[in-house]
Write an enzyme that holds these catalytic residues in place. Structure first.
Site, PDB file in Angstrom:
ATOM      1  N   HIS A  57      31.271  39.590  73.400  1.00 20.59           N
ATOM      2  CA  HIS A  57      30.708  40.311  72.185  1.00 20.59           C
ATOM      3  C   HIS A  57      31.243  40.050  70.938  1.00 20.59           C
ATOM      4  O   HIS A  57      32.260  39.203  70.797  1.00 20.59           O
ATOM      5  CB  HIS A  57      31.414  41.873  72.387  1.00 20.59           C
ATOM      6  N   GLU A 109      39.115  36.575  70.411  1.00 17.79           N
ATOM      7  CA  GLU A 109      39.488  37.383  71.722  1.00 17.79           C
ATOM      8  C   GLU A 109      39.047  36.663  72.882  1.00 17.79           C
ATOM      9  O   GLU A 109      37.896  36.188  73.027  1.00 17.79           O
ATOM     10  CB  GLU A 109      38.934  38.669  71.622  1.00 17.79           C
ATOM     11  N   HIS A 154      35.992  39.976  64.750  1.00 16.32           N
ATOM     12  CA  HIS A 154      36.356  38.937  66.003  1.00 16.32           C
ATOM     13  C   HIS A 154      35.228  38.722  66.689  1.00 16.32           C
ATOM     14  O   HIS A 154      34.359  39.503  66.801  1.00 16.32           O
ATOM     15  CB  HIS A 154      37.540  39.506  66.631  1.00 16.32           C
TER      16      HIS A 154
HETATM   17 CO    CO Z   1      36.763  42.645  71.268  1.00 16.20          CO
END
Ligand code: CO
Length: 134
Positions: free
Chosen positions: A7, A130, A79
């Site tokens: 994502h 991440e 992020h």
């Molecule tokens: Co995230």
């Protein structure tokens, strides 16, 4: 090592407004809002054919993403999340190349209930990264 893009997270000041932007202007499928008090955010998931966009609204001023909005009043990309098969092996390899893991270095359960780590933006082209074990 990294696999699929899981994502992209965008922090926004108003979840309802951002939902309308993605649903009504961009024509995307947007989930119902979800409150994640343990992460300090309200979130919706924008489902795209090949990945997700997460729209994150801070729950209050103590939210981990509240400071980001002070610097980016309209919101912005926060992020990017890549999938890894083995988060501990990924961490050890990253650390061996000099990359900095944010926090204790031990994976925590992220917004999807799966172990995640965050990597320092200064080591990754100015982008907070991440990694999530899927
Ligand atoms: Co995230």
């Amino acid at each position: 090592m990294i696999g699929k893009l899981n994502h992209v997270a965008i922090v926004i000041p108003n979840l309802a407004k951002a939902t309308a932007t993605y649903r009504d202007s961009l024509g995307a499928t947007v989930s119902e809002p979800l409150s994640l008090p343990e992460h300090g955010v309200n979130v919706v998931f924008v489902e795209l054919p090949n990945t997700k966009i997460e729209l994150l609204e801070p729950i209050d001023d103590n939210s981990p993403v509240a400071k980001f909005l002070e610097r980016n009043a309209d919101g912005g990309m926060h992020h990017i999340c890549y999938e890894v098969e083995d988060i501990l092996a990924a961490r050890d390899q990253l650390v061996s190349t000099g990359a900095r893991v944010i926090g204790s270095g031990e994976p925590k359960n992220g917004a999807h209930g799966k172990p995640v780590l965050f990597l320092h933006p200064k080591d990754f082209c100015g982008t907070l990264v991440e990694i999530e074990q899927v």
